[in-house]
Design a protein around this motif. Structure first.
Motif, PDB file in Angstrom:
ATOM      1  N   PHE A  58      -4.611   0.440   7.830  1.00  0.00           N
ATOM      2  CA  PHE A  58      -4.133  -0.545   7.114  1.00  0.00           C
ATOM      3  C   PHE A  58      -4.030  -1.920   7.915  1.00  0.00           C
ATOM      4  N   ASN A  59      -4.346  -3.133   7.412  1.00  0.00           N
ATOM      5  CA  ASN A  59      -4.185  -4.276   8.060  1.00  0.00           C
ATOM      6  C   ASN A  59      -3.190  -5.081   7.079  1.00  0.00           C
ATOM      7  N   THR A  60      -1.912  -4.915   7.516  1.00  0.00           N
ATOM      8  CA  THR A  60      -0.971  -5.596   6.677  1.00  0.00           C
ATOM      9  C   THR A  60      -0.398  -6.776   7.128  1.00  0.00           C
ATOM     10  N   ASP A  61      -0.502  -7.987   6.068  1.00  0.00           N
ATOM     11  CA  ASP A  61       0.277  -9.382   6.311  1.00  0.00           C
ATOM     12  C   ASP A  61       1.720  -9.063   5.492  1.00  0.00           C
ATOM     13  N   ILE A  62       2.438 -10.158   6.034  1.00  0.00           N
ATOM     14  CA  ILE A  62       3.863 -10.124   5.366  1.00  0.00           C
ATOM     15  C   ILE A  62       4.165 -11.673   5.042  1.00  0.00           C
ATOM     16  N   THR A  63       4.785 -11.764   3.764  1.00  0.00           N
ATOM     17  CA  THR A  63       5.271 -12.851   3.504  1.00  0.00           C
ATOM     18  C   THR A  63       6.651 -13.011   2.632  1.00  0.00           C
ATOM     19  N   TYR A  64       7.420 -13.805   3.002  1.00  0.00           N
ATOM     20  CA  TYR A  64       8.913 -14.147   2.157  1.00  0.00           C
ATOM     21  C   TYR A  64       8.980 -14.591   1.094  1.00  0.00           C
TER      22      TYR A  64
ATOM     23  N   SER B 214       6.333  -0.409   8.537  1.00  0.00           N
ATOM     24  CA  SER B 214       6.379   0.572   9.056  1.00  0.00           C
ATOM     25  C   SER B 214       5.947   1.981   8.321  1.00  0.00           C
ATOM     26  N   ILE B 215       6.325   1.684   7.105  1.00  0.00           N
ATOM     27  CA  ILE B 215       5.924   3.189   6.510  1.00  0.00           C
ATOM     28  C   ILE B 215       4.410   2.937   6.176  1.00  0.00           C
ATOM     29  N   ILE B 216       4.020   1.983   5.928  1.00  0.00           N
ATOM     30  CA  ILE B 216       2.456   1.833   5.502  1.00  0.00           C
ATOM     31  C   ILE B 216       1.952   2.265   6.703  1.00  0.00           C
ATOM     32  N   SER B 217       2.315   2.066   7.938  1.00  0.00           N
ATOM     33  CA  SER B 217       1.438   2.278   9.089  1.00  0.00           C
ATOM     34  C   SER B 217       1.645   4.082   9.487  1.00  0.00           C
ATOM     35  N   LYS B 218       2.764   4.507   9.115  1.00  0.00           N
ATOM     36  CA  LYS B 218       2.970   6.027   8.869  1.00  0.00           C
ATOM     37  C   LYS B 218       1.940   6.719   7.917  1.00  0.00           C
TER      38      LYS B 218
END
Length: 227
Positions: free
Chosen positions: A37-43, A23-27
């Motif tokens: 930004f195109n953002t991927d997430i991994t855990y 969310s912060i990257i989108s802001k």
């Protein structure tokens, strides 16, 4: 003006933190006219490796990674932590910038991460606010390093000290701080017991320690940010 596309990866074992970071990257993207930004997430390390592999296979770019150090190891046990993942990124995607974000505030650990990964950004979660993260991202994608206050404090302490403490000295200080016995240290340090003892005496001389025990040495080394 058309925005430059940036690809980001968030690797953190906490889903809530990942969503907050995204969310912060989108802001940041909304507030700047320069980047999209195109953002991927991994855990975990498995997911991160798959994204790295995909990036290489498709010959695309991964501009920066927000990297937690405490990630679930890969199933093949070849990538055991976020640090291992960072080293792999340095090897396979050398142009990718790394922002370490960790709750670790141990001076010895921070120093080792700086030496091993040399991250473009280094954030301690206890220092972190949304504004701090925005500043870190803006700086790093614009090729300006960004370290949070705890990391900067450690670096300043090191610069202020006018003597040289090498990696072996640090390891000795660290082992002393966690209660390791001198007779056991050659297991962890590539020196003989006599050489380790000689280094310890030299460290006491450097730090002007008069006490025959190790307590004063450990306290002064901690105060100066070496452990």
């Amino acid at each position: 003006m058309k925005k430059e596309k940036q690809s980001a990866l968030i690797a953190d074992n906490c889903p809530l933190i990942c969503e907050t970071y995204k969310s912060i990257i989108s802001k940041v993207a909304n507030l700047t006219s320069n980047f999209n930004f195109n953002t991927d997430i991994t855990y975990n390390c498995n997911g991160a490796y798959e994204i790295i592999k995909r990036t290489i296979e498709k010959e695309t770019s991964l501009n920066f990674v927000l990297l937690d150090l405490k990630l679930t190891p890969s199933t093949n046990r070849k990538i055991l932590s976020g640090e291992d993942l960072g080293l792999l990124i340095r090897k396979l995607l050398p142009s990718t910038k790394i922002i370490v974000s960790t709750d670790c505030n141990d001076n010895y650990r921070i120093h080792n991460i700086i030496k091993s990964l040399n991250p473009e950004g280094f954030l301690i979660k206890n220092d972190l606010t949304s504004e701090e993260l925005k500043n870190a991202i803006r700086n790093v994608v614009s090729n300006t390093p960004y370290y949070s206050k705890t990391v900067l404090k450690l670096i300043r302490k090191e610069i202020a000290n006018n003597f040289i403490i090498d990696s072996i000295d640090r390891k000795i200080l660290y082992e002393l701080s966690i209660g390791s016995k001198m007779k056991d240290m050659p297991i962890y340090i590539p020196l003989s017991a006599a050489s380790i003892e000689k280094r310890k005496r030299h460290l006491k001389k450097i730090f002007n320690v008069k006490d025959k025990g190790d307590r004063e040495l450990i306290l002064i080394a901690k105060e100066k940010g070496y452990i």
